[in-house]
Design a protein around this motif. Sequence first.
Motif, PDB file in Angstrom:
ATOM      1  N   LYS A   1       0.845  -1.184   0.000  1.00 54.63           N
ATOM      2  CA  LYS A   1       0.000   0.000   0.000  1.00 54.63           C
ATOM      3  C   LYS A   1       0.875   1.227   0.000  1.00 54.63           C
ATOM      4  CE  LYS A   1      -3.981  -2.128   2.036  1.00 54.63           C
ATOM      5  NZ  LYS A   1      -5.152  -1.968   2.808  1.00 54.63           N
ATOM      6  N   PRO A   2       0.466   2.269  -0.618  1.00 54.18           N
ATOM      7  CA  PRO A   2      -0.696   2.373  -1.492  1.00 54.18           C
ATOM      8  C   PRO A   2      -0.460   1.676  -2.831  1.00 54.18           C
ATOM      9  CG  PRO A   2       0.501   4.431  -1.539  1.00 54.18           C
ATOM     10  CD  PRO A   2       1.207   3.522  -0.541  1.00 54.18           C
ATOM     11  N   CYS A   3      -1.537   1.411  -3.534  1.00 51.59           N
ATOM     12  CA  CYS A   3      -1.440   0.765  -4.845  1.00 51.59           C
ATOM     13  C   CYS A   3      -2.379   1.477  -5.820  1.00 51.59           C
ATOM     14  CB  CYS A   3      -1.796  -0.720  -4.731  1.00 51.59           C
ATOM     15  SG  CYS A   3      -1.690  -1.593  -6.321  1.00 51.59           S
ATOM     16  N   PRO A   4      -1.896   2.533  -6.445  1.00 54.04           N
ATOM     17  CA  PRO A   4      -2.743   3.273  -7.385  1.00 54.04           C
ATOM     18  C   PRO A   4      -3.245   2.414  -8.546  1.00 54.04           C
ATOM     19  CG  PRO A   4      -0.756   4.525  -6.882  1.00 54.04           C
ATOM     20  CD  PRO A   4      -0.585   3.160  -6.273  1.00 54.04           C
ATOM     21  N   LEU A   5      -2.410   1.476  -9.022  1.00 54.21           N
ATOM     22  CA  LEU A   5      -2.858   0.616 -10.114  1.00 54.21           C
ATOM     23  C   LEU A   5      -3.996  -0.298  -9.666  1.00 54.21           C
ATOM     24  CD1 LEU A   5       0.499  -0.395 -11.861  1.00 54.21           C
ATOM     25  CD2 LEU A   5      -1.241   1.187 -12.681  1.00 54.21           C
ATOM     26  N   CYS A   6      -3.943  -0.732  -8.413  1.00 52.64           N
ATOM     27  CA  CYS A   6      -5.022  -1.566  -7.864  1.00 52.64           C
ATOM     28  C   CYS A   6      -6.306  -0.750  -7.774  1.00 52.64           C
ATOM     29  CB  CYS A   6      -4.639  -2.101  -6.484  1.00 52.64           C
ATOM     30  SG  CYS A   6      -3.151  -3.127  -6.480  1.00 52.64           S
TER      31      CYS A   6
END
Length: 75
Positions: A1-6
């Motif tokens: 985390k964070p995971c902008p693509l997720c």
Amino acid sequence: KPCPLCDEAKEVLEPYKRRFILQEVDITLPENSAWYDKYKYDIPVFHLNGKFLMKHQVDVQKFEDQLMKLELQNG
């Protein structure tokens, strides 16, 4: 985390949520170490019905095609 693509992938998949069950897997948890070893540099990764489908970003056309095939197989 964070995971902008997720986060982006979840937004793209949102309109389809009535057609499939989205199961998120946190690969950083100890019980998911096999997934971590396999995909640590490739998240997010998408499987459909237990089979690898794509990684990094949602290919909407590929997802729609595979989801439709699965729906047709299941009647």
